[in-house]
Design an enzyme around this catalytic site. Structure first.
Site, mmCIF file in Angstrom:
data_model
loop_
_atom_site.group_PDB
_atom_site.id
_atom_site.type_symbol
_atom_site.label_atom_id
_atom_site.label_comp_id
_atom_site.label_asym_id
_atom_site.label_seq_id
_atom_site.Cartn_x
_atom_site.Cartn_y
_atom_site.Cartn_z
ATOM 1 N N LYS A 16 0.814 -1.270 0.157
ATOM 2 C CA LYS A 16 0.065 0.054 0.053
ATOM 3 C C LYS A 16 0.998 1.287 0.228
ATOM 4 O O LYS A 16 0.692 2.177 -0.663
ATOM 5 C CB LYS A 16 -1.014 -0.028 1.336
ATOM 6 C CG LYS A 16 -1.749 -1.253 1.241
ATOM 7 C CD LYS A 16 -2.716 -1.171 2.598
ATOM 8 C CE LYS A 16 -1.799 -1.571 3.867
ATOM 9 N NZ LYS A 16 -1.279 -2.894 4.040
ATOM 10 N N HIS A 41 4.644 0.550 6.285
ATOM 11 C CA HIS A 41 4.560 0.766 4.867
ATOM 12 C C HIS A 41 5.760 1.309 4.487
ATOM 13 O O HIS A 41 6.522 2.243 4.876
ATOM 14 C CB HIS A 41 3.621 2.054 4.987
ATOM 15 C CG HIS A 41 2.245 1.535 5.106
ATOM 16 N ND1 HIS A 41 1.132 2.392 5.154
ATOM 17 C CD2 HIS A 41 1.622 0.466 5.785
ATOM 18 C CE1 HIS A 41 -0.017 1.730 5.463
ATOM 19 N NE2 HIS A 41 0.334 0.531 5.930
ATOM 20 N N THR A 130 1.004 -7.376 16.824
ATOM 21 C CA THR A 130 2.372 -7.084 16.661
ATOM 22 C C THR A 130 3.038 -6.242 18.247
ATOM 23 O O THR A 130 4.099 -5.720 18.204
ATOM 24 C CB THR A 130 2.301 -5.431 15.866
ATOM 25 O OG1 THR A 130 1.483 -4.732 16.544
ATOM 26 C CG2 THR A 130 2.037 -5.760 14.641
ATOM 27 N N THR A 302 7.642 -5.727 8.217
ATOM 28 C CA THR A 302 8.270 -4.320 8.223
ATOM 29 C C THR A 302 8.334 -3.797 9.598
ATOM 30 O O THR A 302 9.200 -3.141 9.945
ATOM 31 C CB THR A 302 7.593 -3.359 7.453
ATOM 32 O OG1 THR A 302 7.348 -4.076 6.003
ATOM 33 C CG2 THR A 302 8.237 -2.167 7.158
ATOM 34 N N GLY A 305 9.782 -7.708 11.856
ATOM 35 C CA GLY A 305 10.969 -8.679 11.374
ATOM 36 C C GLY A 305 10.282 -10.263 11.490
ATOM 37 O O GLY A 305 11.072 -10.833 11.023
ATOM 38 N N PRO A 307 9.294 -13.558 10.097
ATOM 39 C CA PRO A 307 8.818 -14.325 8.664
ATOM 40 C C PRO A 307 7.324 -14.230 8.506
ATOM 41 O O PRO A 307 6.632 -14.746 9.451
ATOM 42 C CB PRO A 307 9.318 -15.554 8.748
ATOM 43 C CG PRO A 307 9.889 -15.841 10.310
ATOM 44 C CD PRO A 307 9.562 -14.503 11.092
HETATM 45 P P1 GDP Z 1 2.304 -2.088 3.026
HETATM 46 O O1 GDP Z 1 2.373 -2.465 4.446
HETATM 47 O O2 GDP Z 1 0.974 -2.851 2.325
HETATM 48 O O3 GDP Z 1 2.779 -0.805 2.639
HETATM 49 O O4 GDP Z 1 3.553 -3.167 2.490
HETATM 50 P P2 GDP Z 1 4.991 -3.507 3.055
HETATM 51 O O5 GDP Z 1 5.742 -2.135 3.013
HETATM 52 O O6 GDP Z 1 4.759 -3.908 4.621
HETATM 53 O O7 GDP Z 1 5.647 -4.685 2.344
HETATM 54 C C1 GDP Z 1 5.521 -4.763 1.264
HETATM 55 C C2 GDP Z 1 7.264 -5.090 0.802
HETATM 56 O O8 GDP Z 1 7.256 -5.319 -0.750
HETATM 57 C C3 GDP Z 1 8.024 -3.809 0.802
HETATM 58 O O9 GDP Z 1 9.409 -4.032 1.512
HETATM 59 C C4 GDP Z 1 8.187 -3.112 -0.381
HETATM 60 O O10 GDP Z 1 9.570 -2.428 -0.679
HETATM 61 C C5 GDP Z 1 8.293 -4.474 -1.341
HETATM 62 N N1 GDP Z 1 7.465 -4.364 -2.513
HETATM 63 C C6 GDP Z 1 6.567 -3.432 -3.114
HETATM 64 N N2 GDP Z 1 6.174 -3.905 -4.326
HETATM 65 C C7 GDP Z 1 6.947 -4.610 -4.767
HETATM 66 C C8 GDP Z 1 6.991 -5.567 -5.966
HETATM 67 O O11 GDP Z 1 6.252 -5.338 -7.002
HETATM 68 N N3 GDP Z 1 7.829 -6.625 -5.928
HETATM 69 C C9 GDP Z 1 8.695 -6.598 -4.949
HETATM 70 N N4 GDP Z 1 9.577 -7.858 -4.934
HETATM 71 N N5 GDP Z 1 8.647 -5.874 -3.774
HETATM 72 C C10 GDP Z 1 7.842 -5.087 -3.811
HETATM 73 P P1 IMO Z 2 0.303 -2.962 7.259
HETATM 74 O O1 IMO Z 2 -0.308 -1.597 7.263
HETATM 75 C C1 IMO Z 2 0.448 -7.084 8.473
HETATM 76 C C2 IMO Z 2 -1.604 -8.008 12.169
HETATM 77 C C3 IMO Z 2 -0.653 -8.784 13.196
HETATM 78 C C4 IMO Z 2 -1.866 -9.685 14.005
HETATM 79 C C5 IMO Z 2 -3.088 -8.781 13.823
HETATM 80 C C6 IMO Z 2 -3.239 -8.250 15.041
HETATM 81 O O2 IMO Z 2 1.806 -2.978 7.341
HETATM 82 O O3 IMO Z 2 -0.214 -3.832 6.088
HETATM 83 P P2 IMO Z 2 -2.351 -6.000 15.963
HETATM 84 O O4 IMO Z 2 -0.828 -5.608 16.549
HETATM 85 O O5 IMO Z 2 -2.972 -4.900 14.990
HETATM 86 O O6 IMO Z 2 -3.349 -6.075 17.022
HETATM 87 O O7 IMO Z 2 -2.239 -7.328 15.414
HETATM 88 O O8 IMO Z 2 -2.760 -8.033 12.767
HETATM 89 N N1 IMO Z 2 -1.220 -6.868 11.702
HETATM 90 C C7 IMO Z 2 -0.647 -6.748 10.505
HETATM 91 N N2 IMO Z 2 -0.084 -7.690 9.496
HETATM 92 N N3 IMO Z 2 0.530 -5.785 8.166
HETATM 93 C C8 IMO Z 2 -0.051 -4.951 9.008
HETATM 94 O O9 IMO Z 2 0.079 -3.637 8.668
HETATM 95 C C9 IMO Z 2 -0.403 -5.388 10.271
HETATM 96 N N4 IMO Z 2 -0.884 -4.766 11.122
HETATM 97 C C10 IMO Z 2 -1.466 -5.831 12.243
HETATM 98 O O10 IMO Z 2 0.616 -9.614 12.625
HETATM 99 O O11 IMO Z 2 -1.844 -10.952 13.207
HETATM 100 MG MG MG Z 3 3.394 -3.388 6.081
#
Ligand code: GDP
Ligand code: IMO
Ligand code: MG
Length: 441
Positions: A16, A41, A130, A302, A305, A307
């Site tokens: 996002k 993000h 989290t 993010t 950390g 997996p």
């Molecule tokens: P968000 O929480 O929805 O904003 O997503 P996150 O930032 O937690 O996780 C998305 C991860 O994928 C980040 O490390 C981005 O830099 C990376 N990312 C975004 N778009 C792409 C893509 O098209 N390909 C790959 N390989 N990585 C991407």
């Molecule tokens: P973004 O915005 C992925 C998950 C947690 C847990 C559940 C409840 O980066 O996509 P919380 O701490 O909110 O009470 O945890 O929700 N969780 C997420 N998983 N991306 C997130 O945010 C998350 N925010 C919460 O891992 O399963």
């Molecule tokens: Mg995220």
């Protein structure tokens, strides 16, 4: 001008942040309206990587006002640290961001409570939060009596409220066997939060008024969802959800903008599925396929950390989220992550107790019993990270995207082939993948 929204259609981390950063161009306002520091993000601009937790992903663009509205929960020391780290990189956050006085504050006891709840529930019942104090803060918001809002931090009765709340919280935490509750010191918290209040004060305002004025003035507004639709407190895989309305339904209440104005919703989803923490995940692959996706997609949280659990794309779940959130177009991300696979599985329906179903069940026990029904699609086995237009993509990869588009029932508007801003393909309005493929021959 209707507001544009970006929401996640899976269990979070769909990219996002990347989409919001791209769509920020030409916008006047970018708005975070729910969640808190549980979000992480990522925005990648060349060699610069930004990881944002509270702060809207529009912050990197000069001339854009970023709002944190009433539906967000804010941890003052964490957001101040986030502001400082961006300022150290030359971004004038204070000039580009406003925070709602109505937003609730994650206090130190909320983090202790989150940890305690996590300890008391084990095995497959554990949500695996989290541990950022999100659930307890929202619980106090709904409970009201022990809640603190950003606007309360500068009120004369703040110190008294903290003393009263700490007394009660300590009793509850101690009764539940919490050994850390001794660390709660009302006087120390009062002194510490007075400093946080001063640091945040210039940014605190009534964001409702800014937004409603912006609508009247025909400004361009972009809403940034946190988490994903399947983590929605009311409509997700309850109780394995977060504590806010993270589907498209939360935009209106969280921001304070009427729903009939939100007619342009981009649903972001990966070409596969991930989830962090506990809860049902019908297409999870606890095998070499899941590990392959984790390795290729660097699927580690993010924020924490951890997996991420990985599995195949679940079209039934994505279709549910798209319908629920009023999604008008799709951004499909991580196309590059599947590039090495000779074959790709996509879940097109489920089997529940011997019956084929094509809907997403409401109860966690039903969700746990689902057996995914897969369709196997051919892989393209070619690097796509350099693609900048449909012409650069292998036909097989476009066919894959087209299949997903048909299954989810919404037009694909963006295809992401890597983390960088530039690694994005836009499918223009009026163009369909079908007509494109027919023309390409
Ligand atoms: P968000 O929480 O929805 O904003 O997503 P996150 O930032 O937690 O996780 C998305 C991860 O994928 C980040 O490390 C981005 O830099 C990376 N990312 C975004 N778009 C792409 C893509 O098209 N390909 C790959 N390989 N990585 C991407
Ligand atoms: P973004 O915005 C992925 C998950 C947690 C847990 C559940 C409840 O980066 O996509 P919380 O701490 O909110 O009470 O945890 O929700 N969780 C997420 N998983 N991306 C997130 O945010 C998350 N925010 C919460 O891992 O399963
Ligand atoms: Mg995220």
């Amino acid at each position: 001008m209707p507001g544009k929204c970006v929401i996640g259609l899976q269990w979070g981390d769909e990219a996002k942040g990347k989409l919001v950063d791209i769509l920020t161009e030409g916008k006047d306002l970018v708005v975070r309206y729910q969640g808190g520091a549980n979000a992480g993000h990522t925005v990648v601009i060349g060699d610069d990587v930004y990881k944002l937790h509270h702060i809207p992903s529009g912050i990197l663009n000069e001339g854009v006002l970023n709002l944190i509205t009433a539906g967000v929960v804010i941890n003052p020391p964490t957001i101040i640290e986030e502001i400082k780290s961006l300022e150290a990189r030359g971004i004038d956050v204070a000039a580009r961001m406003k925070i709602s006085g109505r937003a609730h504050v994650v206090m130190p006891w909320h983090v202790l409570e989150d940890k305690m709840w996590n300890r008391l529930v084990s095995g497959e019942d554990n949500i695996g939060t989290t541990l950022r104090g999100i659930g307890p803060c929202y619980a106090d918001k709904i409970g009201r009596s022990f809640a603190i809002r950003i606007g309360d931090l500068i009120q004369d009765d703040f110190a008294d409220r903290v003393r009263k709340i700490v007394e009660v919280k300590k009793r509850v935490l101690t009764a539940a066997g919490d050994e850390d509750s001794g660390s709660l010191d009302a006087e120390a918290i009062i002194a510490e939060y007075a400093k946080y209040a001063e640091a945040l004060r210039p940014m605190v305002t009534d964001t409702n008024r800014i937004l409603l004025d912006a609508i009247d003035d025909d400004k361009e507004i972009l809403f940034e969802g946190a988490q994903g639709s399947l983590l929605d407190i009311d409509h997700g895989t309850f109780p394995f959800v977060t504590s806010s309305n993270s589907s498209g339904l939360g935009i209106s209440t969280g921001s304070g903008v009427p729903g009939n104005w939100l007619t342009n919703v981009v649903g972001v989803m990966k070409t596969y599925a991930t989830r962090v923490g506990g809860g049902p995940f019908p297409t999870e692959q606890e095998n070499e396929h899941g590990q392959h996706i984790r390795d290729e997609g660097n699927e580690y949280g993010t924020t924490t950390g951890r997996p991420r659990r990985c599995g195949w794309f679940d079209a039934v779940a994505a279709r549910y989220s798209a319908r629920l959130g009023g999604v008008t177009s799709i951004a499909i991300t991580m196309l590059d992550v599947l590039s090495k696979l000779p074959e790709i599985q996509v879940c097109v329906a489920y089997e529940l107790d011997g019956q084929r179903i094509d809907y997403f069940p409401a109860h966690v026990n039903d969700l746990r019993r689902l057996k995914p029904i897969y369709e196997t699609l051919p892989g393209w086995q070619q690097d796509v990270t350099g693609a900048r237009s449909l012409d650069d993509l292998p036909v097989v990869a476009i066919e894959y995207v087209k299949s997903i588009e048909a299954l989810v029932g919404r037009r694909v508007e963006f295809i992401s082939v890597g983390p960088d801003r530039a690694q994005t393909i836009t499918v223009s309005e009026g163009q369909t993948l079908e007509s494109y493929l027919a023309a390409r021959g």
